[in-house]
Scaffold this active site. Structure first.
Site, PDB file in Angstrom:
ATOM      1  N   TYR A 149       0.846  -1.188   0.000  1.00  0.00           N
ATOM      2  CA  TYR A 149       0.000   0.000   0.000  1.00  0.00           C
ATOM      3  C   TYR A 149       0.889   1.248   0.000  1.00  0.00           C
ATOM      4  CZ  TYR A 149      -3.789  -3.288   0.673  1.00  0.00           C
ATOM      5  OH  TYR A 149      -4.680  -4.319   0.478  1.00  0.00           O
TER       6      TYR A 149
ATOM      7  N   ARG B 150       3.799  -1.582  10.768  1.00  0.00           N
ATOM      8  CA  ARG B 150       3.787  -2.889  10.105  1.00  0.00           C
ATOM      9  C   ARG B 150       4.566  -2.822   8.798  1.00  0.00           C
ATOM     10  NH1 ARG B 150      -1.252  -6.640   7.819  1.00  0.00           N
ATOM     11  NH2 ARG B 150      -0.696  -8.477   9.032  1.00  0.00           N
TER      12      ARG B 150
ATOM     13  N   GLY C 245      -4.326 -13.957  12.215  1.00  0.00           N
ATOM     14  CA  GLY C 245      -5.352 -13.301  11.419  1.00  0.00           C
ATOM     15  C   GLY C 245      -6.569 -14.165  11.202  1.00  0.00           C
ATOM     16  N   ARG C 246      -6.553 -14.943  10.134  1.00  0.00           N
ATOM     17  CA  ARG C 246      -7.727 -15.740   9.766  1.00  0.00           C
ATOM     18  C   ARG C 246      -8.260 -16.637  10.879  1.00  0.00           C
ATOM     19  NH1 ARG C 246      -5.219 -18.297   4.623  1.00  0.00           N
ATOM     20  NH2 ARG C 246      -3.351 -17.667   5.768  1.00  0.00           N
TER      21      ARG C 246
END
Length: 364
Positions: free
Chosen positions: A178, A225, A316-317
């Protein structure tokens, strides 16, 4: 010996264990950037994590790269997020907001027909999600040199809003290809001014953003991050020298006295790659607390904390279908599987209806 379940601190934030809920985009906000009406329940259900890092949150309307993602740039958004932080705190949790600008990973339909912005005019591949469905990211325009201070100002305003909303801290998202990561990588940064070319110049904007945010929140409540070897988002090529570039980035960040460095150790949603890249050189260069992320299971997580590889481990997931993940890890209990059809978008289904073990939530 410190274990995965030991209490401690990360920066100025006290944590009840070393398990982190990693940022998870769920695309349940409205197009005004207001979090889902179920978001307070969702995050509070997961408050037994030592630390929650929220889903990536747009610092401005220009920052948005995907439909139905939340923001932190309006008063209404502050109010909505304050309800969430209050619920998490009532449940005994700690929560920081991840600050996000997607840069070139965006579509013009999300920006009133205007192109997204980036360090350089290089179009991303892959797909983003618009109100009309999936679309390739639009050709971006390169930010003018005199526009860059306004980008920093947007991060500062977002940090002030996060503080007003009651967050325990913020995480600067400089990963996953990003905007800030686009500046870091020489594959996406072809600038010839003070923000391009040398490693010092390419790491300048992430450093200046983080310093400005730290001035608002206090450095010991700010994390960053990074993802040196993640290429999935936007089919983004890696930097030509990931170790050298990101080591210098970590070294510069280390001068600020931040709460932590959070690294994606591998390809997002891929295998754990903690040993295939010298992440420890980044940790040493940073000199502070380190959160490791990417496909950790219980065995890997327990070992990583016990051996000092990391101070905390982000999951996360697994947190999608296991709101009581800490309890399951502690008990070596089986993990529930999430329904991928409800990962993104929708309402309560697949969001707040996953039961804890024995049907009891982690904080009941």
């Amino acid at each position: 010996m410190t274990t995965l379940f030991s209490a401690g601190t990360i920066g100025a934030i006290s944590v009840s264990n070393r398990v982190v809920m990693a940022p998870l985009t769920r695309a349940r906000a409205d197009m005004e950037g207001l979090p889902s009406r179920y978001a307070a329940q969702y995050y509070a259900q997961r408050a037994s994590a030592g630390l929650i890092i929220t889903e990536a949150t747009n610092i401005s309307k220009q920052a948005r790269g995907y439909a139905y993602t939340p923001g932190i740039y309006t008063d209404a958004q502050i109010v909505a997020w304050r309800e969430i932080t209050e619920e998490v705190h009532r449940a005994g949790g700690k929560i920081v907001l991840q600050l996000w600008h997607t840069g070139r990973i965006a579509h013009s339909s999300l920006h009133d027909g205007k192109p997204p912005v980036a360090p350089s005019e290089i179009q991303a591949g892959d797909m983003v999600f618009t109100e009309d469905g999936a679309a390739r990211p639009s050709m971006p325009r390169a930010l003018e040199l005199d526009e860059i201070p306004s980008i920093i100002d947007d991060y500062v305003l977002a940090a002030r809003h996060a503080r007003a909303a009651g967050f325990d801290g913020v995480e600067v998202h400089a990963a996953n290809a990003y905007l800030l990561d686009q500046f870091i990588r020489d594959s996406t940064n072809r600038r010839t001014d003070a923000y391009g070319g040398s490693v010092e110049n390419r790491t300048r904007l992430p450093f200046e953003v983080t310093k400005a945010v730290a001035d608002v929140f206090g450095p010991d409540r700010v994390g960053v991050r990074l993802s040196p070897i993640t290429r999935a988002v936007g089919d983004t090529p890696l930097d030509s020298d990931p170790v050298g570039t990101y080591k210098r980035m970590a070294e510069r960040l280390g001068t600020l006295g931040l709460a932590y460095l959070h690294c994606v150790e591998g390809q997002t949603q891929g295998d754990n790659a903690a040993t295939s890249f010298d992440f420890q050189s980044l940790r040493r260069a940073f000199g502070g607390s380190y959160i490791a992320n990417n496909s950790y299971d219980r065995t890997l997580a327990v070992e990583a904390v016990a051996t000092g590889h990391a101070d905390m481990i982000a999951f996360g997931r697994p947190y999608i279908a296991n709101p009581d993940l800490v309890e399951r890890l502690r008990a070596q209990a089986p993990m529930a599987a999430g329904d991928e059809k409800t990962f993104y978008g929708g309402g309560a289904a697949g969001y707040v209806d996953y039961p804890a073990l024995d049907g009891v939530t982690a904080n009941d």
